[in-house]
Design a protein around this motif. Structure first.
Motif, PDB file in Angstrom:
ATOM      1  N   LEU A   1       6.264   8.935   6.325  1.00  0.00           N
ATOM      2  CA  LEU A   1       7.661   8.578   6.530  1.00  0.00           C
ATOM      3  C   LEU A   1       7.792   7.320   7.378  1.00  0.00           C
ATOM      4  O   LEU A   1       8.669   6.479   7.135  1.00  0.00           O
ATOM      5  CB  LEU A   1       8.404   9.741   7.192  1.00  0.00           C
ATOM      6  CG  LEU A   1       9.921   9.582   7.367  1.00  0.00           C
ATOM      7  CD1 LEU A   1      10.593   9.222   6.057  1.00  0.00           C
ATOM      8  CD2 LEU A   1      10.522  10.847   7.953  1.00  0.00           C
ATOM      9  N   ALA A   2       6.923   7.154   8.371  1.00  0.00           N
ATOM     10  CA  ALA A   2       6.945   5.943   9.192  1.00  0.00           C
ATOM     11  C   ALA A   2       6.652   4.716   8.342  1.00  0.00           C
ATOM     12  O   ALA A   2       7.283   3.660   8.493  1.00  0.00           O
ATOM     13  CB  ALA A   2       5.939   6.061  10.330  1.00  0.00           C
ATOM     14  N   ASN A   3       5.699   4.830   7.409  1.00  0.00           N
ATOM     15  CA  ASN A   3       5.386   3.713   6.515  1.00  0.00           C
ATOM     16  C   ASN A   3       6.545   3.422   5.571  1.00  0.00           C
ATOM     17  O   ASN A   3       6.825   2.255   5.254  1.00  0.00           O
ATOM     18  CB  ASN A   3       4.124   4.035   5.709  1.00  0.00           C
ATOM     19  CG  ASN A   3       2.858   3.820   6.510  1.00  0.00           C
ATOM     20  OD1 ASN A   3       2.395   2.704   6.693  1.00  0.00           O
ATOM     21  ND2 ASN A   3       2.284   4.911   7.012  1.00  0.00           N
ATOM     22  N   SER A   4       7.233   4.458   5.118  1.00  0.00           N
ATOM     23  CA  SER A   4       8.386   4.260   4.233  1.00  0.00           C
ATOM     24  C   SER A   4       9.488   3.478   4.936  1.00  0.00           C
ATOM     25  O   SER A   4      10.135   2.613   4.336  1.00  0.00           O
ATOM     26  CB  SER A   4       8.924   5.615   3.758  1.00  0.00           C
ATOM     27  OG  SER A   4       7.948   6.321   3.028  1.00  0.00           O
ATOM     28  N   ILE A   5       9.697   3.766   6.216  1.00  0.00           N
ATOM     29  CA  ILE A   5      10.736   3.069   6.972  1.00  0.00           C
ATOM     30  C   ILE A   5      10.392   1.593   7.129  1.00  0.00           C
ATOM     31  O   ILE A   5      11.247   0.706   6.946  1.00  0.00           O
ATOM     32  CB  ILE A   5      10.932   3.735   8.342  1.00  0.00           C
ATOM     33  CG1 ILE A   5      11.551   5.123   8.171  1.00  0.00           C
ATOM     34  CG2 ILE A   5      11.807   2.870   9.247  1.00  0.00           C
ATOM     35  CD1 ILE A   5      11.649   5.920   9.445  1.00  0.00           C
ATOM     36  N   THR A   6       9.142   1.300   7.463  1.00  0.00           N
ATOM     37  CA  THR A   6       8.766  -0.114   7.633  1.00  0.00           C
ATOM     38  C   THR A   6       8.869  -0.871   6.314  1.00  0.00           C
ATOM     39  O   THR A   6       9.264  -2.046   6.300  1.00  0.00           O
ATOM     40  CB  THR A   6       7.344  -0.225   8.202  1.00  0.00           C
ATOM     41  OG1 THR A   6       6.432   0.510   7.365  1.00  0.00           O
ATOM     42  CG2 THR A   6       7.277   0.332   9.612  1.00  0.00           C
ATOM     43  N   ARG A   7       8.569  -0.218   5.203  1.00  0.00           N
ATOM     44  CA  ARG A   7       8.737  -0.883   3.903  1.00  0.00           C
ATOM     45  C   ARG A   7      10.217  -1.093   3.588  1.00  0.00           C
ATOM     46  O   ARG A   7      10.591  -2.094   2.978  1.00  0.00           O
ATOM     47  CB  ARG A   7       8.073  -0.054   2.792  1.00  0.00           C
ATOM     48  CG  ARG A   7       6.542  -0.144   2.802  1.00  0.00           C
ATOM     49  CD  ARG A   7       5.961   0.387   1.494  1.00  0.00           C
ATOM     50  NE  ARG A   7       6.250   1.803   1.301  1.00  0.00           N
ATOM     51  CZ  ARG A   7       5.470   2.787   1.727  1.00  0.00           C
ATOM     52  NH1 ARG A   7       4.344   2.505   2.371  1.00  0.00           N
ATOM     53  NH2 ARG A   7       5.802   4.047   1.503  1.00  0.00           N
ATOM     54  N   TYR A   8      11.060  -0.144   4.008  1.00  0.00           N
ATOM     55  CA  TYR A   8      12.506  -0.291   3.807  1.00  0.00           C
ATOM     56  C   TYR A   8      13.029  -1.547   4.500  1.00  0.00           C
ATOM     57  O   TYR A   8      13.949  -2.206   4.002  1.00  0.00           O
ATOM     58  CB  TYR A   8      13.221   0.947   4.344  1.00  0.00           C
ATOM     59  CG  TYR A   8      14.732   0.878   4.290  1.00  0.00           C
ATOM     60  CD1 TYR A   8      15.415   1.226   3.137  1.00  0.00           C
ATOM     61  CD2 TYR A   8      15.463   0.471   5.410  1.00  0.00           C
ATOM     62  CE1 TYR A   8      16.805   1.173   3.085  1.00  0.00           C
ATOM     63  CE2 TYR A   8      16.854   0.411   5.368  1.00  0.00           C
ATOM     64  CZ  TYR A   8      17.516   0.759   4.205  1.00  0.00           C
ATOM     65  OH  TYR A   8      18.887   0.694   4.162  1.00  0.00           O
ATOM     66  N   PHE A   9      12.430  -1.871   5.645  1.00  0.00           N
ATOM     67  CA  PHE A   9      12.846  -3.067   6.379  1.00  0.00           C
ATOM     68  C   PHE A   9      11.991  -4.287   6.018  1.00  0.00           C
ATOM     69  O   PHE A   9      11.886  -5.237   6.791  1.00  0.00           O
ATOM     70  CB  PHE A   9      12.785  -2.796   7.885  1.00  0.00           C
ATOM     71  CG  PHE A   9      13.923  -1.939   8.378  1.00  0.00           C
ATOM     72  CD1 PHE A   9      15.140  -2.496   8.698  1.00  0.00           C
ATOM     73  CD2 PHE A   9      13.774  -0.558   8.486  1.00  0.00           C
ATOM     74  CE1 PHE A   9      16.199  -1.713   9.132  1.00  0.00           C
ATOM     75  CE2 PHE A   9      14.818   0.236   8.923  1.00  0.00           C
ATOM     76  CZ  PHE A   9      16.041  -0.338   9.249  1.00  0.00           C
ATOM     77  N   ASP A  10      11.371  -4.245   4.843  1.00  0.00           N
ATOM     78  CA  ASP A  10      10.693  -5.400   4.236  1.00  0.00           C
ATOM     79  C   ASP A  10       9.444  -5.856   4.983  1.00  0.00           C
ATOM     80  O   ASP A  10       9.073  -7.033   4.905  1.00  0.00           O
ATOM     81  CB  ASP A  10      11.667  -6.586   4.093  1.00  0.00           C
ATOM     82  CG  ASP A  10      12.838  -6.246   3.181  1.00  0.00           C
ATOM     83  OD1 ASP A  10      12.621  -5.517   2.198  1.00  0.00           O
ATOM     84  OD2 ASP A  10      13.960  -6.703   3.470  1.00  0.00           O
ATOM     85  N   PHE A  11       8.791  -4.945   5.707  1.00  0.00           N
ATOM     86  CA  PHE A  11       7.494  -5.285   6.285  1.00  0.00           C
ATOM     87  C   PHE A  11       6.418  -4.989   5.239  1.00  0.00           C
ATOM     88  O   PHE A  11       6.399  -3.913   4.635  1.00  0.00           O
ATOM     89  CB  PHE A  11       7.223  -4.475   7.561  1.00  0.00           C
ATOM     90  CG  PHE A  11       8.082  -4.884   8.721  1.00  0.00           C
ATOM     91  CD1 PHE A  11       7.740  -5.985   9.492  1.00  0.00           C
ATOM     92  CD2 PHE A  11       9.226  -4.172   9.049  1.00  0.00           C
ATOM     93  CE1 PHE A  11       8.531  -6.363  10.565  1.00  0.00           C
ATOM     94  CE2 PHE A  11      10.017  -4.542  10.117  1.00  0.00           C
ATOM     95  CZ  PHE A  11       9.671  -5.649  10.885  1.00  0.00           C
ATOM     96  N   GLU A  12       5.522  -5.944   5.031  1.00  0.00           N
ATOM     97  CA  GLU A  12       4.498  -5.777   4.002  1.00  0.00           C
ATOM     98  C   GLU A  12       3.436  -4.762   4.416  1.00  0.00           C
ATOM     99  O   GLU A  12       2.783  -4.166   3.570  1.00  0.00           O
ATOM    100  CB  GLU A  12       3.843  -7.131   3.693  1.00  0.00           C
ATOM    101  CG  GLU A  12       4.821  -8.127   3.060  1.00  0.00           C
ATOM    102  CD  GLU A  12       4.148  -9.434   2.721  1.00  0.00           C
ATOM    103  OE1 GLU A  12       2.937  -9.573   3.018  1.00  0.00           O
ATOM    104  OE2 GLU A  12       4.822 -10.324   2.164  1.00  0.00           O
TER     105      GLU A  12
END
Length: 424
Positions: free
Chosen positions: A316-327
């Motif tokens: 879930l933490a990785n999903s959030i960072t991807r939501y904010f456009d972090f590669e």
């Protein structure tokens, strides 16, 4: 930095009597100025976050830990008074039993406790005036460096902090602390001249940072500080005038609310968001907050443990960072101190953080009621500002923050009323 008393006979003066300590009087006199120097080192290394300043942080931490024991008779009453600052460290250490990484949870708790120890010692041994002067000194360096290299992103200054809101917050601390020193008649005149010169610079940088929230609070805080000095304090000389002022202010606020919401049908939410340059999601914060609330509901009693959510191996933490456009994964936060602790420690952690915030405002408020000088007014306004900030940042869930050091010192210190002064 200033050997005169803090406007009153306080228990937080920079050079306290040896009657409260095991240490010899000569050592007490020697360590008085050194306390201020080490507090400066701590605030500088935790506030400006230069990599090369990290050794200063641990040198200052070692000094404060040793001195906390050395002056036990003087610091113990402050520690008992400041027990809420140890709630989160305790949660961190206990959560090691179920956190994904027990060593990380224990380490986080110990670092939290270290920050509390620094605040307790400073509140016991350093006067409120000198605390404000330390923060003025650190933030003056930040202000000068930000002017020399403003680092403009999206038309807004970010200065040495790399983020406009952080720059604005630090300059707000500088501005209010400078007003407190400048308006305090018992402060050395050279320090007051320094404050008079630096306050306009802090004001200018806040405007250039284009942080609308801080700018609005700046206007209100300026009015409060000036009104406190030039209206509220003189009103004490006229019987019942302060009561009249309070009643007048209440009537004015109620009348304004009636006109805005009753007659003009003012849409407060959309108007405020538009004025602050925010969208309805508060730049994605509402998504983060909703995620935090769901996670709390899934782990209501114990939470996920200290440092248990923002981990590279947590989906879930990785999903959030991807939501904010972090590669790739980066350390992130829920941008809310209460939800951040709620996810880590469940609903007990959430409500414990609410309690800490209320305590951190109530304590400076009690000091101000006892002795209504400019120094205590500055601590109260700064506490309110920091607590407002905690609704969008994780200061109360993050170890080694200069804002929490200031907040906890203001809450732990005690200021006695002037001889013959009356409580309003």
């Amino acid at each position: 930095m200033n050997s005169r008393a803090n406007g009153a006979s306080t228990t937080t003066t920079g050079f306290s009597p040896a009657a409260m300590s095991y240490a010899p009087q000569g050592l007490l006199r020697f360590l008085g100025p050194l306390d201020v120097v080490m507090l400066f080192a701590w605030v500088f290394s935790t506030g400006l976050l230069f990599n090369w300043s990290q050794p200063l942080r641990y040198i200052a931490a070692a000094y404060f830990l040793v001195s906390l024991v050395l002056f036990a008779r003087q610091t113990l009453p402050t520690a008992l008074r400041a027990w809420p600052t140890l709630i989160i460290p305790l949660f961190c250490i206990v959560s090691a039993l179920w956190a994904p990484s027990a060593p990380d949870a224990i380490r986080k708790g110990m670092l939290f406790a270290l920050g509390s120890a620094v605040s307790i010692y400073a509140a016991s041994r350093v006067s409120g005036r000198n605390v404000l002067l330390v923060f003025i000194a650190v933030e003056t360096i930040a202000a000068i460096m930000s002017v020399l290299k403003p680092t403009i992103i999206g038309g807004a200054w970010t200065g040495v902090f790399g983020q406009k809101n952080f720059l604005a917050m630090n300059m707000f601390i500088l501005y209010i602390a400078a007003l407190g020193i400048m308006l305090d008649p018992r402060t050395n005149r050279w320090f007051r001249f320094w404050a008079l010169g630096i306050a306009p610079l802090a004001f200018f940088i806040i405007v250039m940072a284009k942080s609308a929230t801080t700018t609005v609070l700046l206007a209100g805080a300026t009015g409060a500080m000036l009104g406190h000095t030039f209206l509220w304090q003189p009103a004490a000389k006229v019987k019942h005038l302060r009561l009249l002022l309070v009643l007048f202010a209440m009537v004015a606020v109620l009348a304004a609310m009636l006109v805005l919401f009753g007659f003009l049908k003012f849409d407060a939410e959309n108007s405020v968001l538009s004025a602050l340059g925010k969208d309805s999601t508060l730049t994605g914060r509402t998504y983060l907050w909703a995620t935090a609330e769901r996670t709390m509901a899934e782990h209501p009693i114990l939470g996920v443990g200290a440092d248990g959510f923002w981990r590279s191996d947590y989906g879930l933490a990785n999903s959030i960072t991807r939501y904010f456009d972090f590669e790739e994964y980066v350390k992130f936060s829920f941008h809310n101190s209460y939800l951040e602790n709620g996810v880590s420690f469940g609903y007990p952690g959430y409500w414990a953080t609410v309690f800490i915030a209320l305590w951190a405002i109530w304590r400076p408020g009690a000091n101000w009621l006892k002795n209504q000088n400019a120094i205590n007014a500055a601590f109260l306004i700064l506490a309110i500002m920091v607590i407002i900030r905690t609704t969008t940042e994780i200061d109360l869930a993050l170890e080694f923050t200069a804002t929490c050091t200031l907040l906890f010192i203001g809450a732990a210190r005690v200021d006695k009323p002037l001889p013959g002064a009356r409580r309003p």
